[in-house]
Design a protein around this motif. Structure first.
Motif, short mmCIF file in Angstrom:
data_model
loop_
_atom_site.label_atom_id
_atom_site.label_comp_id
_atom_site.label_asym_id
_atom_site.label_seq_id
_atom_site.Cartn_x
_atom_site.Cartn_y
_atom_site.Cartn_z
N GLY A 59 0.79 -1.23 0.00
CA GLY A 59 0.00 0.00 0.00
C GLY A 59 0.82 1.28 0.00
N GLY A 60 2.10 1.18 0.31
CA GLY A 60 2.97 2.35 0.24
C GLY A 60 2.86 3.31 1.42
N LEU A 61 2.04 2.96 2.41
CA LEU A 61 1.83 3.90 3.52
C LEU A 61 2.90 3.76 4.60
CD1 LEU A 61 -1.98 3.18 3.74
CD2 LEU A 61 -1.00 5.41 3.16
N VAL A 62 3.40 4.89 5.04
CA VAL A 62 4.34 4.92 6.16
C VAL A 62 3.57 5.61 7.28
CG1 VAL A 62 6.57 5.78 6.97
CG2 VAL A 62 6.31 4.97 4.62
N THR A 63 2.94 4.78 8.13
CA THR A 63 1.86 5.30 8.97
C THR A 63 1.97 4.92 10.44
OG1 THR A 63 0.69 3.39 8.05
CG2 THR A 63 0.02 5.55 7.25
N PRO A 64 2.69 5.71 11.23
CA PRO A 64 2.58 5.51 12.68
C PRO A 64 1.12 5.59 13.13
CG PRO A 64 4.40 7.01 12.18
CD PRO A 64 3.69 6.73 10.88
N SER A 65 0.29 6.31 12.36
CA SER A 65 -1.13 6.44 12.72
C SER A 65 -1.85 5.09 12.71
CB SER A 65 -1.84 7.37 11.74
OG SER A 65 -1.93 6.76 10.46
N MET A 66 -1.27 4.07 12.06
CA MET A 66 -1.94 2.77 11.98
C MET A 66 -1.32 1.76 12.94
SD MET A 66 -2.56 2.70 7.89
CE MET A 66 -3.28 1.07 7.76
N SER A 67 -0.80 2.27 14.07
CA SER A 67 -0.12 1.37 15.02
C SER A 67 -1.08 0.46 15.78
CB SER A 67 0.68 2.20 16.03
OG SER A 67 1.72 2.87 15.38
N ALA A 68 -2.37 0.75 15.77
CA ALA A 68 -3.31 -0.13 16.49
C ALA A 68 -3.25 -1.52 15.87
CB ALA A 68 -4.72 0.44 16.39
N PRO A 69 -3.01 -2.56 16.69
CA PRO A 69 -2.89 -3.92 16.11
C PRO A 69 -4.23 -4.46 15.63
CG PRO A 69 -2.79 -4.02 18.51
CD PRO A 69 -2.87 -2.55 18.15
N TRP A 70 -4.16 -5.44 14.74
CA TRP A 70 -5.39 -6.07 14.27
C TRP A 70 -6.08 -6.82 15.41
CZ3 TRP A 70 -3.60 -8.49 8.95
CH2 TRP A 70 -3.48 -7.45 8.01
N ALA A 71 -5.28 -7.46 16.26
CA ALA A 71 -5.86 -8.21 17.38
C ALA A 71 -6.44 -7.22 18.38
CB ALA A 71 -4.79 -9.08 18.04
N GLU A 114 0.77 -10.59 17.88
CA GLU A 114 0.73 -9.28 18.55
C GLU A 114 0.74 -8.12 17.57
OE1 GLU A 114 3.16 -11.48 18.81
OE2 GLU A 114 3.37 -12.15 20.89
N GLY A 115 1.14 -8.39 16.30
CA GLY A 115 1.32 -7.32 15.33
C GLY A 115 2.66 -6.62 15.52
N VAL A 116 3.50 -7.18 16.38
CA VAL A 116 4.81 -6.60 16.69
C VAL A 116 5.88 -7.52 16.08
CG1 VAL A 116 6.38 -5.99 18.58
CG2 VAL A 116 3.91 -5.68 18.87
N PRO A 117 6.89 -6.97 15.40
CA PRO A 117 7.89 -7.85 14.80
C PRO A 117 8.84 -8.46 15.85
CG PRO A 117 8.51 -5.55 14.49
CD PRO A 117 7.14 -5.55 15.12
N TYR A 118 9.61 -9.44 15.40
CA TYR A 118 10.67 -10.02 16.25
C TYR A 118 11.98 -9.34 15.91
CZ TYR A 118 7.71 -13.82 17.82
OH TYR A 118 6.71 -14.55 18.41
N LEU A 119 12.59 -8.74 16.92
CA LEU A 119 13.89 -8.08 16.74
C LEU A 119 14.85 -8.64 17.78
CD1 LEU A 119 12.88 -4.32 16.35
CD2 LEU A 119 13.91 -5.77 14.64
N GLY A 120 16.10 -8.86 17.38
CA GLY A 120 17.12 -9.20 18.38
C GLY A 120 17.67 -10.59 18.27
N GLN A 121 18.33 -10.98 19.34
CA GLN A 121 19.11 -12.21 19.45
C GLN A 121 18.19 -13.42 19.68
OE1 GLN A 121 22.96 -12.39 20.59
NE2 GLN A 121 22.40 -14.39 19.81
N THR A 122 18.63 -14.58 19.21
CA THR A 122 17.93 -15.84 19.53
C THR A 122 18.82 -16.62 20.51
OG1 THR A 122 19.06 -17.12 17.85
CG2 THR A 122 17.06 -15.93 17.14
#
Ligand SMILES: Cc1cc2nc3c(=O)[nH]c(=O)nc-3n(C[C@H](O)[C@H](O)[C@H](O)COP(=O)(O)OP(=O)(O)OC[C@H]3O[C@@H](n4cnc5c(N)ncnc54)[C@H](O)[C@@H]3O)c2cc1C
Length: 420
Positions: free
Chosen positions: A48-60, A365-373
């Motif tokens: 969609g091309g949107l860079v939208t902090p405004s859409m931070s509400a998760p789907w869940a 959660e709609g939140v990505p995984y970042l960091g070490q395993t």
């Protein structure tokens, strides 16, 4: 003396390429492996091309389970669960439903927003530094409402994110038409809107390809057309990446494989609940159309957006749970077309429009995984769902800081594997 790490980035979508850029910029030697012949050819291709902090509400969210039941099997709905997908959806689906509480919704929104806002700034810095062109549109986004009820429900999340620093302005129908005169003729359909001036938009595919070219010219080694088969581990630490063409010795590896991330790390005992949620887009040429809108629109209820990207207009969105199936459903495309023509019936090239479908790598959660395993040298930057373009530049900076031993600039609570 500390040695410059050699990092092998797996995946050349928006997430892999922005990561490669920041890793190289911070002095790492970087090799990127991508199975396609170029960067940004899968989910990062025609989003969609949107860079939208405004859409931070998760789907869940608390109301979603009821809506999903109502929409089950209905082709015209924003969220479509295909009954045939239910068996494969069980464990991810239960984890997703567990996030549909008020507390989790709020926590996930705050976590996502932190990353989105950081990322928005990081995108600006990157563009200033590299000077790439990607049909950027800095008119913010206008979330449009056709009835008072949908306006009230979205106002609730705007108030929460507003308190966390997102600027917005509530508009009545006339205010919407003043901001975007192209809406004028259809204004009777609209009950109001919310304008977020800090959002932006642009072509994620062009951005990814331009940035990949810049990285290649600045020392990143791209191995296109190579498919990663497995990651070898010795004594609990990464030692090599095996592709269909070679065996790359490596002690540091970053997973940015979008929907394929979970399958690649599963044999190493790392479990990533990432589901491929299908979405569609339809891209039209502007081609002499005087009524083309300049401001990007979002319809939160329909889960669709309309974005002007240079000499094209793209309609994108909807969410379909149907596993890894990338068949273009004519009915789902028709929904996008109908949405576009309902707002712009005077669009002159009605028979045109390039249809596309992609799979969003989505976590419960709609939140990505970042960091070490738990595997030494194995890092994650994956699972960005419906906001991968929005969160890409910030995620890349965060993971680079982690890999190079610096403190990331934002609080990572909720994003790390050990927190979930
Ligand atoms: C319809 C739709 C609309 C969207 N709209 C927006 C939007 O408006 N704003 C927004 O922020 N986000 C949006 N998104 C989400 C965004 O597009 C994704 O979150 C983002 O593209 C994910 O990027 P990625 O790099 O993780 O995945 P990808 O772009 O899929 O990249 C992963 C890469 O890994 C490669 N790969 C996979 N397996 C292997 C292997 N074994 N070996 C080598 N390479 C491999 C793939 O070829 C691919 O290039 C949308 C998505 C869809 C589907």
């Amino acid at each position: 003396m500390t040695q410059t790490p050699h990092v092998v980035v797996l995946g050349g979508g928006i997430i892999g390429v922005t990561s490669a850029y920041h890793l190289a910029r911070s002095g790492c030697r970087v090799t990127l492996v991508e199975r396609q012949d170029a960067a940004g050819m899968e989910t990062s291709f025609a989003n969609g091309g949107l860079v939208t902090p405004s859409m931070s509400a998760p789907w869940a969210s608390p109301g979603l389970p009821r809506m999903l039941l109502k929409y089950l099997g209905r082709e015209g709905s924003p969220f479509l669960v295909r009954p045939s997908a239910l068996p494969g959806l069980m464990s991810w689906g239960l984890a997703f439903l567990a996030q549909c509480t008020e507390t989790s919704w709020r926590r996930n929104m705050e976590t996502t927003l932190r990353l989105c806002q950081y990322s928005r700034e990081a995108l600006g810095d990157l563009v200033d530094e590299v000077g790439i062109r990607y049909d950027a549109n800095d008119n913010g986004t206008l979330h449009l409402f056709r009835d008072e009820l949908s306006m009230q429900s979205t106002k609730r999340s705007s108030e929460i994110i507003g308190k966390l620093g997102v600027r917005y302005r509530v508009l009545d129908a006339d205010g919407c038409a003043e901001l975007e005169p192209a809406l004028g003729p259809q204004i009777k359909q609209i009950s109001g809107g919310i304008h977020y001036p800090g959002d932006e938009a642009g072509d994620a595919h062009k951005f990814t390809q331009e940035l990949a070219r810049f990285c290649a010219a600045n020392g990143v080694d791209f191995r296109y057309g190579e498919s990663v088969q497995r990651i070898e581990v010795d004594n609990g630490a990464v030692c090599a990446i095996v592709t269909d063409k070679e065996r790359l010795q490596a002690d540091t590896c970053l997973i940015a494989l979008g929907n394929q991330s979970a399958a690649l790390v599963k044999p190493l005992g790392v479990r990533l609940p990432i589901y491929p949620v299908k979405g569609y887009s339809l891209t039209f040429p502007v081609g002499g159309w005087n009524g083309a809108p300049a401001v990007p629109f979002v319809d939160d209820g329909r889960k669709m957006g309309i974005v002007r990207m240079g000499d094209r207009v793209r309609v994108a969105g909807t969410a379909e749970f149907t596993g890894y199936d990338k068949t273009l459903s004519a009915k789902r495309i028709e929904n996008l077309r109908a949405f576009f023509f309902s707002l712009f019936p005077d669009y002159p090239h009605r028979e045109d429009g390039e249809a596309w479908t992609g799979l969003r790598p989505t976590t419960p959660e709609g939140v990505p995984y970042l960091g070490q395993t738990p595997v030494q040298g194995l890092y994650l930057n994956t699972g960005h769902g419906h906001l991968g373009w929005t969160m890409s530049c910030g995620s890349a900076k965060v993971i680079t800081d982690i890999i190079t031993g610096k403190d990331p600039a934002i609080d990572l609570a909720g994003m790390l594997l050990q927190d979930r």
